[in-house]
Enzyme design. Structure first.
Site, PDB file in Angstrom:
ATOM      1  N   GLY A 154       0.914  -1.328   0.140  1.00  0.00           N
ATOM      2  CA  GLY A 154       0.077  -0.137  -0.148  1.00  0.00           C
ATOM      3  C   GLY A 154       1.011   1.049   0.071  1.00  0.00           C
ATOM      4  O   GLY A 154       1.897   1.234  -0.552  1.00  0.00           O
ATOM      5  N   SER A 155       0.230   2.345   0.297  1.00  0.00           N
ATOM      6  CA  SER A 155       1.004   3.596   0.488  1.00  0.00           C
ATOM      7  C   SER A 155       2.086   3.494   1.398  1.00  0.00           C
ATOM      8  O   SER A 155       1.848   3.040   2.618  1.00  0.00           O
ATOM      9  CB  SER A 155       0.094   4.596   0.709  1.00  0.00           C
ATOM     10  OG  SER A 155      -0.664   4.509   1.827  1.00  0.00           O
ATOM     11  N   THR A 156       3.259   4.551   1.177  1.00  0.00           N
ATOM     12  CA  THR A 156       4.139   4.677   2.295  1.00  0.00           C
ATOM     13  C   THR A 156       3.775   5.444   3.287  1.00  0.00           C
ATOM     14  O   THR A 156       4.140   4.990   4.724  1.00  0.00           O
ATOM     15  CB  THR A 156       5.111   5.613   1.660  1.00  0.00           C
ATOM     16  OG1 THR A 156       5.830   5.008   0.346  1.00  0.00           O
ATOM     17  CG2 THR A 156       6.505   5.956   2.577  1.00  0.00           C
ATOM     18  N   ALA A 157       2.597   6.292   3.413  1.00  0.00           N
ATOM     19  CA  ALA A 157       2.230   6.841   4.500  1.00  0.00           C
ATOM     20  C   ALA A 157       1.398   5.779   5.379  1.00  0.00           C
ATOM     21  O   ALA A 157       1.758   5.720   6.763  1.00  0.00           O
ATOM     22  CB  ALA A 157       1.087   7.880   4.064  1.00  0.00           C
ATOM     23  N   THR A 158       0.670   4.741   4.808  1.00  0.00           N
ATOM     24  CA  THR A 158       0.235   3.791   5.636  1.00  0.00           C
ATOM     25  C   THR A 158       1.233   2.666   6.392  1.00  0.00           C
ATOM     26  O   THR A 158       1.163   2.224   7.518  1.00  0.00           O
ATOM     27  CB  THR A 158      -0.986   2.928   4.995  1.00  0.00           C
ATOM     28  OG1 THR A 158      -1.886   4.249   4.463  1.00  0.00           O
ATOM     29  CG2 THR A 158      -1.570   2.085   5.845  1.00  0.00           C
ATOM     30  N   GLY A 159       2.272   2.573   5.526  1.00  0.00           N
ATOM     31  CA  GLY A 159       3.506   1.614   5.819  1.00  0.00           C
ATOM     32  C   GLY A 159       4.222   2.292   7.357  1.00  0.00           C
ATOM     33  O   GLY A 159       4.265   1.341   7.920  1.00  0.00           O
ATOM     34  N   CYS A 161       2.068   0.473  -8.627  1.00  0.00           N
ATOM     35  CA  CYS A 161       3.270   0.953  -7.840  1.00  0.00           C
ATOM     36  C   CYS A 161       4.281   1.191  -8.899  1.00  0.00           C
ATOM     37  O   CYS A 161       5.003   2.048  -8.760  1.00  0.00           O
ATOM     38  CB  CYS A 161       3.420  -0.040  -6.763  1.00  0.00           C
ATOM     39  SG  CYS A 161       3.675  -1.796  -7.230  1.00  0.00           S
ATOM     40  N   GLU A 181       5.623  -3.444   1.131  1.00  0.00           N
ATOM     41  CA  GLU A 181       5.718  -2.842  -0.157  1.00  0.00           C
ATOM     42  C   GLU A 181       4.943  -1.823  -0.511  1.00  0.00           C
ATOM     43  O   GLU A 181       3.698  -1.765  -0.418  1.00  0.00           O
ATOM     44  CB  GLU A 181       5.234  -4.028  -1.119  1.00  0.00           C
ATOM     45  CG  GLU A 181       5.867  -5.435  -1.055  1.00  0.00           C
ATOM     46  CD  GLU A 181       7.238  -5.417  -1.622  1.00  0.00           C
ATOM     47  OE1 GLU A 181       7.743  -4.389  -2.144  1.00  0.00           O
ATOM     48  OE2 GLU A 181       8.192  -6.408  -1.378  1.00  0.00           O
TER      49      GLU A 181
HETATM   50  P1  NAD Z   1      -3.429   2.429   1.311  1.00  0.00           P
HETATM   51  O1  NAD Z   1      -2.219   2.645   1.900  1.00  0.00           O
HETATM   52  O2  NAD Z   1      -4.169   3.674   1.417  1.00  0.00           O
HETATM   53  O3  NAD Z   1      -4.216   1.172   1.782  1.00  0.00           O
HETATM   54  C1  NAD Z   1      -3.646  -0.134   1.729  1.00  0.00           C
HETATM   55  C2  NAD Z   1      -4.348  -0.912   2.829  1.00  0.00           C
HETATM   56  O4  NAD Z   1      -3.980  -0.610   4.134  1.00  0.00           O
HETATM   57  C3  NAD Z   1      -5.850  -1.056   2.713  1.00  0.00           C
HETATM   58  O5  NAD Z   1      -6.288  -2.257   2.966  1.00  0.00           O
HETATM   59  C4  NAD Z   1      -6.418  -0.066   3.875  1.00  0.00           C
HETATM   60  O6  NAD Z   1      -7.509  -0.271   4.406  1.00  0.00           O
HETATM   61  C5  NAD Z   1      -5.190  -0.562   4.874  1.00  0.00           C
HETATM   62  N1  NAD Z   1      -5.016   0.697   6.015  1.00  0.00           N
HETATM   63  C6  NAD Z   1      -5.355   1.845   5.952  1.00  0.00           C
HETATM   64  N2  NAD Z   1      -4.949   2.495   7.066  1.00  0.00           N
HETATM   65  C7  NAD Z   1      -4.402   1.519   8.002  1.00  0.00           C
HETATM   66  C8  NAD Z   1      -3.638   1.408   8.998  1.00  0.00           C
HETATM   67  N3  NAD Z   1      -3.514   2.677   9.712  1.00  0.00           N
HETATM   68  N4  NAD Z   1      -3.102   0.356   9.448  1.00  0.00           N
HETATM   69  C9  NAD Z   1      -3.105  -0.515   8.732  1.00  0.00           C
HETATM   70  N5  NAD Z   1      -3.689  -0.711   7.439  1.00  0.00           N
HETATM   71  C10 NAD Z   1      -4.304   0.321   6.906  1.00  0.00           C
HETATM   72  O7  NAD Z   1      -2.955   2.272  -0.135  1.00  0.00           O
HETATM   73  P2  NAD Z   1      -3.996   2.321  -1.299  1.00  0.00           P
HETATM   74  O8  NAD Z   1      -4.488   3.611  -1.674  1.00  0.00           O
HETATM   75  O9  NAD Z   1      -4.933   1.356  -1.246  1.00  0.00           O
HETATM   76  O10 NAD Z   1      -2.843   1.821  -2.437  1.00  0.00           O
HETATM   77  C11 NAD Z   1      -2.220   2.779  -3.122  1.00  0.00           C
HETATM   78  C12 NAD Z   1      -0.578   2.852  -2.753  1.00  0.00           C
HETATM   79  O11 NAD Z   1      -0.092   1.341  -2.446  1.00  0.00           O
HETATM   80  C13 NAD Z   1       0.145   3.446  -3.721  1.00  0.00           C
HETATM   81  O12 NAD Z   1       1.154   4.356  -3.050  1.00  0.00           O
HETATM   82  C14 NAD Z   1       1.022   2.326  -4.580  1.00  0.00           C
HETATM   83  O13 NAD Z   1       2.195   2.568  -4.999  1.00  0.00           O
HETATM   84  C15 NAD Z   1       1.076   1.226  -3.538  1.00  0.00           C
HETATM   85  N6  NAD Z   1       1.360   0.199  -3.966  1.00  0.00           N
HETATM   86  C16 NAD Z   1       2.665  -0.484  -3.652  1.00  0.00           C
HETATM   87  C17 NAD Z   1       2.951  -1.992  -4.312  1.00  0.00           C
HETATM   88  C18 NAD Z   1       4.204  -2.610  -4.069  1.00  0.00           C
HETATM   89  O14 NAD Z   1       4.348  -3.565  -4.266  1.00  0.00           O
HETATM   90  N7  NAD Z   1       5.287  -1.714  -3.704  1.00  0.00           N
HETATM   91  C19 NAD Z   1       1.956  -2.537  -5.062  1.00  0.00           C
HETATM   92  C20 NAD Z   1       0.444  -1.933  -5.006  1.00  0.00           C
HETATM   93  C21 NAD Z   1       0.413  -0.584  -4.525  1.00  0.00           C
END
Ligand code: NAD
Length: 469
Positions: free
Chosen positions: A219-224, A275, A241
């Site tokens: 997911g996103s870097t901020a959530t990571g 991504c 990731e």
């Molecule tokens: P996101 O971070 O908003 O959400 C991803 C997941 O995290 C969702 O299931 C969401 O419900 C969950 N989430 C939200 N808040 C959380 C918290 N506080 N704690 C734990 N989990 C939480 O990302 P998105 O908008 O769904 O996806 C887009 C991002 O993902 C982009 O930045 C993209 O580059 C990245 N991405 C990376 C890869 C990779 O392999 N590096 C692959 C696909 C997408």
């Protein structure tokens, strides 16, 4: 209306609430999905914890067989899963079918893998072996861009090792994840696979839970970063990731047609919501006008529409938040550069953005510096002797997921590739990945890696057994 259920302790169950899922191509509600409460998340974790030791005690052959059954069942339901995916995610049906094919391929690939035992010393003094054991309960938290593939490629290595796996999909694309759960419920023992749909509220519970040993997150870097913080109290294992801002560096001997086709395919695939999509392009002065025109033609020729309609090659943005972000970057495109293709959203209910090429834009613009995650591609010009400075500018990003070099001189391109600080650098193509290729990000694009033996062993605890003779 079909209801899509949670999978908890082997049973498909209702949640304590329901969530409506929208089709981003039409704005219509397509289904209602069950949503897990915190108490249900606790039940799923407790069931997973109770079931995991018996699963870990099964033979690897038994676990391999279950994964192959999973792959067969996925293949058998491809059409249904693909149609559901196109309706909830927006991507063209052919891309959805491709994603599902890739998911079963990953499941089969992991099913064939060995869990290694390595002897690191064997002499008169010591016999020392390295073994790999399951961690316990692992949670996969996944995004909405590849809503079936990403859950499957986390589930497969986790359960092959003998872990129990809890999936928490993104709330805007939960339907195909619940189908994966339904399939898994017919194959795996109760508690070994669980699916918890949430409304963006269960992540912190999973990330901080003492009975979850690892989070595999995409997911996103901020959530990571939030997951990293929330998991600190239990020192959980993490694979993160995260986001990227992949640069394509075009060298002055690039083949224009091939480069334009390859960059457009990467930048506009999945409507830019990938991504490892090309997100900024550095073009030498000598090729700038020709390549800009060629990319403009690629963008203009791309049929955009409802993914269920035949011939569509690019669908809508997946959700309202991402659509709003895309509109923001379109404004920036018009402000900071010259839009030579696209540049508008489509009127109406669907979340459609035209494939957009932006020229005469420079580093420093948010469209260049940030991850747009939308089909809006900036082209940055560089001078004849500026390649060193381009590499420095590319590397100045906080991201380091992927990148690509475009040239007819492979040796020269490979030398440039070695200088790019990112997890993958492609030459004359982009975004390519597979289960036999390690995948992971540098810098703020992630921690750890997925796929191959390395990725498999991120779901394991290494145990050294050291015998003194
Ligand atoms: P996101 O971070 O908003 O959400 C991803 C997941 O995290 C969702 O299931 C969401 O419900 C969950 N989430 C939200 N808040 C959380 C918290 N506080 N704690 C734990 N989990 C939480 O990302 P998105 O908008 O769904 O996806 C887009 C991002 O993902 C982009 O930045 C993209 O580059 C990245 N991405 C990376 C890869 C990779 O392999 N590096 C692959 C696909 C997408």
């Amino acid at each position: 209306m079909t209801t899509y259920k949670l999978l908890i302790n082997g049973a498909l169950v209702d949640g304590e609430a329901a969530l409506e899922v929208l089709n981003p191509a039409t704005g219509q509600v397509i289904a209602s999905v069950q949503r897990a409460s915190k108490a249900q998340a606790e039940q799923a974790i407790a069931a997973a914890k109770a079931a995991q030791p018996a699963w870990a005690a099964t033979s690897i052959e038994e676990r391999r067989a279950k994964l192959r059954q999973l792959a067969d069942a996925i293949d058998a339901r491809t059409d249904e899963i693909a149609r559901t995916m196109t309706q909830e995610q927006g991507k063209p049906l052919t891309d959805a079918i491709g994603e599902i094919g890739y998911a079963s391929l990953f499941a089969r690939y992991f099913a064939d893998m060995e869990i290694p035992v390595e002897t690191v010393q064997d002499d008169e003094a010591y016999h020392i072996e390295v073994h790999y054991k399951p961690l316990g309960v692992v949670a996969g938290i996944t995004p909405w861009n590849f809503p079936f593939l990403i859950p499957t490629y986390k589930l497969a290595p986790a359960v092959l090792l003998g872990n129990a796996f809890i999936l928490k999909p993104a709330p805007t694309t939960p339907l195909v994840a619940t189908i994966l759960g339904e399939i898994a419920s017919t194959i795996f023992p109760a508690g070994i696979v669980s699916v918890l749909v949430d409304d963006n509220d269960l992540g912190p519970l999973l990330s901080s839970h003492p009975d979850i040993a690892k989070i595999s997150f995409t997911g996103s870097t901020a959530t990571g970063k939030r997951i990293l913080e929330a998991s600190a109290n239990t020192l959980k294992r993490l694979t993160l990731e995260l986001g990227g801002n992949d640069a394509a560096i075009v060298l002055d001997d690039a083949d224009i047609e091939r480069t334009a086709r390859g960059i457009a395919a990467s930048a506009f695939g999945n409507a830019g919501q990938v991504c490892v999509a090309v997100k900024r392009v550095y073009v030498p002065e000598a090729l700038y006008d020709t390549l800009a025109d060629a990319l403009g033609q690629e963008a203009n020729a791309l049929p955009v529409g409802d993914g269920l309609e035949q011939g569509t090659r690019m669908g809508p943005m997946q959700n309202q938040a991402q659509y709003a972000k895309a509109k923001h970057y379109l404004e920036i495109a018009h402000r900071d550069g010259k839009v030579i293709a696209g540049g508008e959203v489509h009127p109406g209910e669907g979340l459609f953005v035209q494939p957009t090429i932006v020229r005469d834009i420079e580093d420093g613009s948010p469209l260049v510096e940030e991850e747009q995650f939308a089909p809006i591609l900036p082209l940055i010009r560089y001078g004849d002797n500026d390649l060193d400075s381009v590499i420095a500018r590319v590397n100045s990003s906080e991201y380091g997921l992927g990148g690509s070099i475009w040239s007819t001189d492979i040796d020269r391109a490979a030398k440039v590739a070695q200088r790019v600080d990112s997890g993958t650098v492609w030459i004359n193509h982009a975004s390519h990945f597979g289960p036999h290729i390690p995948f992971g990000g540098a810098k703020q694009s992630g921690i750890g890696s997925e796929f191959t033996e390395n990725g498999l062993l991120e779901f394991a605890q290494r145990i050294v057994i050291s015998v003194a003779h």
